[in-house]
Scaffold this motif. Structure first.
Motif, PDB file in Angstrom:
ATOM      1  N   LYS A 158      -5.035 -91.603  57.478  1.00  0.00           N
ATOM      2  CA  LYS A 158      -5.415 -91.416  56.074  1.00  0.00           C
ATOM      3  C   LYS A 158      -6.669 -90.547  55.963  1.00  0.00           C
ATOM      4  CE  LYS A 158      -3.329 -95.697  54.518  1.00  0.00           C
ATOM      5  NZ  LYS A 158      -3.571 -97.079  54.083  1.00  0.00           N
ATOM      6  N   THR A 159      -7.613 -90.731  56.871  1.00  0.00           N
ATOM      7  CA  THR A 159      -8.840 -89.921  56.854  1.00  0.00           C
ATOM      8  C   THR A 159      -8.512 -88.448  57.064  1.00  0.00           C
ATOM      9  OG1 THR A 159     -10.144 -91.773  57.677  1.00  0.00           O
ATOM     10  CG2 THR A 159     -11.090 -89.579  57.956  1.00  0.00           C
ATOM     11  N   LEU A 160      -7.667 -88.162  58.062  1.00  0.00           N
ATOM     12  CA  LEU A 160      -7.288 -86.773  58.326  1.00  0.00           C
ATOM     13  C   LEU A 160      -6.512 -86.174  57.153  1.00  0.00           C
ATOM     14  CD1 LEU A 160      -7.124 -84.315  60.207  1.00  0.00           C
ATOM     15  CD2 LEU A 160      -5.033 -85.302  61.155  1.00  0.00           C
ATOM     16  N   LEU A 161      -5.586 -86.924  56.604  1.00  0.00           N
ATOM     17  CA  LEU A 161      -4.807 -86.421  55.475  1.00  0.00           C
ATOM     18  C   LEU A 161      -5.691 -86.180  54.252  1.00  0.00           C
ATOM     19  CD1 LEU A 161      -1.572 -88.567  55.845  1.00  0.00           C
ATOM     20  CD2 LEU A 161      -1.883 -86.159  56.425  1.00  0.00           C
ATOM     21  N   ASP A 162      -6.665 -87.063  54.020  1.00  0.00           N
ATOM     22  CA  ASP A 162      -7.612 -86.850  52.921  1.00  0.00           C
ATOM     23  C   ASP A 162      -8.409 -85.566  53.135  1.00  0.00           C
ATOM     24  OD1 ASP A 162      -6.805 -89.164  51.660  1.00  0.00           O
ATOM     25  OD2 ASP A 162      -8.545 -90.354  52.304  1.00  0.00           O
ATOM     26  N   ALA A 163      -8.817 -85.319  54.382  1.00  0.00           N
ATOM     27  CA  ALA A 163      -9.580 -84.100  54.683  1.00  0.00           C
ATOM     28  C   ALA A 163      -8.734 -82.853  54.429  1.00  0.00           C
ATOM     29  CB  ALA A 163     -10.073 -84.122  56.124  1.00  0.00           C
ATOM     30  N   CYS A 164      -7.475 -82.887  54.856  1.00  0.00           N
ATOM     31  CA  CYS A 164      -6.578 -81.742  54.621  1.00  0.00           C
ATOM     32  C   CYS A 164      -6.381 -81.498  53.127  1.00  0.00           C
ATOM     33  CB  CYS A 164      -5.228 -81.974  55.286  1.00  0.00           C
ATOM     34  SG  CYS A 164      -5.264 -81.896  57.071  1.00  0.00           S
ATOM     35  N   ALA A 165      -6.180 -82.576  52.378  1.00  0.00           N
ATOM     36  CA  ALA A 165      -6.007 -82.441  50.928  1.00  0.00           C
ATOM     37  C   ALA A 165      -7.288 -81.903  50.292  1.00  0.00           C
ATOM     38  CB  ALA A 165      -5.628 -83.787  50.318  1.00  0.00           C
ATOM     39  N   HIS A 166      -8.434 -82.357  50.775  1.00  0.00           N
ATOM     40  CA  HIS A 166      -9.714 -81.889  50.243  1.00  0.00           C
ATOM     41  C   HIS A 166      -9.876 -80.381  50.472  1.00  0.00           C
ATOM     42  CE1 HIS A 166     -13.883 -82.050  49.017  1.00  0.00           C
ATOM     43  NE2 HIS A 166     -14.207 -81.379  50.106  1.00  0.00           N
ATOM     44  N   ILE A 167      -9.531 -79.927  51.671  1.00  0.00           N
ATOM     45  CA  ILE A 167      -9.626 -78.489  51.979  1.00  0.00           C
ATOM     46  C   ILE A 167      -8.728 -77.700  51.037  1.00  0.00           C
ATOM     47  CG2 ILE A 167      -9.044 -76.714  53.695  1.00  0.00           C
ATOM     48  CD1 ILE A 167      -9.902 -78.808  55.847  1.00  0.00           C
ATOM     49  N   SER A 168      -7.492 -78.127  50.918  1.00  0.00           N
ATOM     50  CA  SER A 168      -6.530 -77.427  50.067  1.00  0.00           C
ATOM     51  C   SER A 168      -7.000 -77.409  48.614  1.00  0.00           C
ATOM     52  CB  SER A 168      -5.160 -78.092  50.188  1.00  0.00           C
ATOM     53  OG  SER A 168      -4.212 -77.421  49.413  1.00  0.00           O
ATOM     54  N   ASN A 169      -7.438 -78.547  48.104  1.00  0.00           N
ATOM     55  CA  ASN A 169      -7.902 -78.628  46.717  1.00  0.00           C
ATOM     56  C   ASN A 169      -9.158 -77.792  46.497  1.00  0.00           C
ATOM     57  OD1 ASN A 169      -5.819 -80.373  46.139  1.00  0.00           O
ATOM     58  ND2 ASN A 169      -7.059 -82.213  46.356  1.00  0.00           N
ATOM     59  N   HIS A 170     -10.067 -77.820  47.460  1.00  0.00           N
ATOM     60  CA  HIS A 170     -11.295 -77.039  47.326  1.00  0.00           C
ATOM     61  C   HIS A 170     -10.988 -75.542  47.283  1.00  0.00           C
ATOM     62  CE1 HIS A 170     -15.506 -76.024  47.564  1.00  0.00           C
ATOM     63  NE2 HIS A 170     -15.235 -75.222  48.567  1.00  0.00           N
ATOM     64  N   LEU A 171     -10.087 -75.098  48.139  1.00  0.00           N
ATOM     65  CA  LEU A 171      -9.734 -73.677  48.135  1.00  0.00           C
ATOM     66  C   LEU A 171      -9.074 -73.286  46.813  1.00  0.00           C
ATOM     67  CD1 LEU A 171      -8.473 -73.213  51.783  1.00  0.00           C
ATOM     68  CD2 LEU A 171     -10.548 -72.286  50.770  1.00  0.00           C
ATOM     69  N   ARG A 172      -8.250 -74.160  46.284  1.00  0.00           N
ATOM     70  CA  ARG A 172      -7.595 -73.875  45.008  1.00  0.00           C
ATOM     71  C   ARG A 172      -8.641 -73.779  43.894  1.00  0.00           C
ATOM     72  NH1 ARG A 172      -4.329 -77.930  44.806  1.00  0.00           N
ATOM     73  NH2 ARG A 172      -2.812 -76.925  46.137  1.00  0.00           N
ATOM     74  N   SER A 173      -9.586 -74.728  43.854  1.00  0.00           N
ATOM     75  CA  SER A 173     -10.604 -74.681  42.798  1.00  0.00           C
ATOM     76  C   SER A 173     -11.531 -73.486  42.991  1.00  0.00           C
ATOM     77  CB  SER A 173     -11.394 -75.984  42.744  1.00  0.00           C
ATOM     78  OG  SER A 173     -12.216 -76.132  43.866  1.00  0.00           O
ATOM     79  N   THR A 174     -11.818 -73.120  44.244  1.00  0.00           N
ATOM     80  CA  THR A 174     -12.642 -71.937  44.507  1.00  0.00           C
ATOM     81  C   THR A 174     -11.948 -70.682  44.005  1.00  0.00           C
ATOM     82  OG1 THR A 174     -13.644 -72.962  46.450  1.00  0.00           O
ATOM     83  CG2 THR A 174     -13.741 -70.564  46.322  1.00  0.00           C
ATOM     84  N   GLN A 175     -10.654 -70.592  44.275  1.00  0.00           N
ATOM     85  CA  GLN A 175      -9.883 -69.434  43.813  1.00  0.00           C
ATOM     86  C   GLN A 175      -9.905 -69.363  42.282  1.00  0.00           C
ATOM     87  OE1 GLN A 175      -5.762 -69.598  44.913  1.00  0.00           O
ATOM     88  NE2 GLN A 175      -5.401 -67.470  44.415  1.00  0.00           N
ATOM     89  N   ASN A 176      -9.721 -70.491  41.619  1.00  0.00           N
ATOM     90  CA  ASN A 176      -9.747 -70.516  40.156  1.00  0.00           C
ATOM     91  C   ASN A 176     -11.120 -70.141  39.612  1.00  0.00           C
ATOM     92  OD1 ASN A 176      -7.071 -71.328  40.134  1.00  0.00           O
ATOM     93  ND2 ASN A 176      -7.540 -73.488  39.887  1.00  0.00           N
ATOM     94  N   GLN A 177     -12.181 -70.627  40.255  1.00  0.00           N
ATOM     95  CA  GLN A 177     -13.533 -70.308  39.805  1.00  0.00           C
ATOM     96  C   GLN A 177     -13.830 -68.822  39.965  1.00  0.00           C
ATOM     97  OE1 GLN A 177     -15.819 -72.332  38.188  1.00  0.00           O
ATOM     98  NE2 GLN A 177     -16.757 -70.335  37.851  1.00  0.00           N
ATOM     99  N   HIS A 178     -13.398 -68.249  41.096  1.00  0.00           N
ATOM    100  CA  HIS A 178     -13.626 -66.815  41.306  1.00  0.00           C
ATOM    101  C   HIS A 178     -12.841 -65.987  40.287  1.00  0.00           C
ATOM    102  CE1 HIS A 178     -16.245 -66.751  44.755  1.00  0.00           C
ATOM    103  NE2 HIS A 178     -15.536 -67.725  45.293  1.00  0.00           N
ATOM    104  N   ALA A 179     -11.649 -66.413  39.947  1.00  0.00           N
ATOM    105  CA  ALA A 179     -10.867 -65.701  38.932  1.00  0.00           C
ATOM    106  C   ALA A 179     -11.588 -65.761  37.585  1.00  0.00           C
ATOM    107  CB  ALA A 179      -9.471 -66.296  38.824  1.00  0.00           C
ATOM    108  N   ALA A 180     -12.135 -66.928  37.259  1.00  0.00           N
ATOM    109  CA  ALA A 180     -12.890 -67.064  36.007  1.00  0.00           C
ATOM    110  C   ALA A 180     -14.141 -66.190  36.034  1.00  0.00           C
ATOM    111  CB  ALA A 180     -13.260 -68.526  35.771  1.00  0.00           C
ATOM    112  N   ASP A 181     -14.840 -66.165  37.167  1.00  0.00           N
ATOM    113  CA  ASP A 181     -16.028 -65.316  37.299  1.00  0.00           C
ATOM    114  C   ASP A 181     -15.664 -63.842  37.139  1.00  0.00           C
ATOM    115  OD1 ASP A 181     -17.531 -67.589  37.741  1.00  0.00           O
ATOM    116  OD2 ASP A 181     -17.685 -67.292  39.911  1.00  0.00           O
ATOM    117  N   ASP A 182     -14.579 -63.419  37.783  1.00  0.00           N
ATOM    118  CA  ASP A 182     -14.138 -62.028  37.670  1.00  0.00           C
ATOM    119  C   ASP A 182     -13.825 -61.668  36.223  1.00  0.00           C
ATOM    120  OD1 ASP A 182     -14.438 -61.590  40.369  1.00  0.00           O
ATOM    121  OD2 ASP A 182     -12.305 -61.765  40.844  1.00  0.00           O
TER     122      ASP A 182
END
Length: 148
Positions: free
Chosen positions: A101-125
């Motif tokens: 569960k710890t590893l799966l949470d970490a993988c989900a966190h990475i994926s979600n963080h990258l998605r939110s980063t991509q959305n934030q950069h699009a908004a900034d652009d």
């Protein structure tokens, strides 16, 4: 401070040689062989990391599930036959589930963080493009007025 005073301070400092002015800057060569400056990550790089995290999440969910089911069955069988090893294997299986569960949470966190980063950069652009186009429109207004 008067100019003469500034010149005197410079001369005094040069005579002492004990203290020297040093500009803060990025060192000339770090031995990396690449370009120097800000960290740059391209969209493809982020997609590759996100895909790897997503694939690990999916694959590990499947394979860890097989291991969990097999271990639980083995632990139950051993306990049913009166072997003390059954309790030990059951304990290991519980720890395996927690770590999974710890590893799966970490993988989900990475994926979600990258998605939110991509959305934030699009908004900034989008914001920057709007700001720059506003400046261009303002400049055109001055150009039009200047032509009259």
């Amino acid at each position: 401070m008067a100019w003469d005073e500034w010149e005197q301070l410079k001369t005094t400092a040069a005579d002492r040689h004990s203290t020297r002015m040093q500009l803060n800057q990025y060192p000339a060569d770090q031995g990396g062989g690449g370009t120097q400056g800000d960290l740059v990550v391209g969209h493809k790089d982020l997609e590759a990391v996100g895909k790897a995290a997503h694939d690990l999440f999916n694959d590990f969910t499947t394979y860890s599930g097989h291991a969990r089911v097999a271990s639980e069955a083995a632990a139950g069988g051993l306990k049913g036959e009166g072997f003390a090893l059954g309790d030990a294997l059951d304990h290991v299986t519980q720890r395996w589930n927690e770590q999974t569960k710890t590893l799966l949470d970490a993988c989900a966190h990475i994926s979600n963080h990258l998605r939110s980063t991509q959305n934030q950069h699009a908004a900034d652009d989008s914001y920057i493009a709007g700001t720059v186009s506003s400046i261009a429109t303002l400049d055109e207004g001055f150009d039009d007025r200047k032509g009259h």
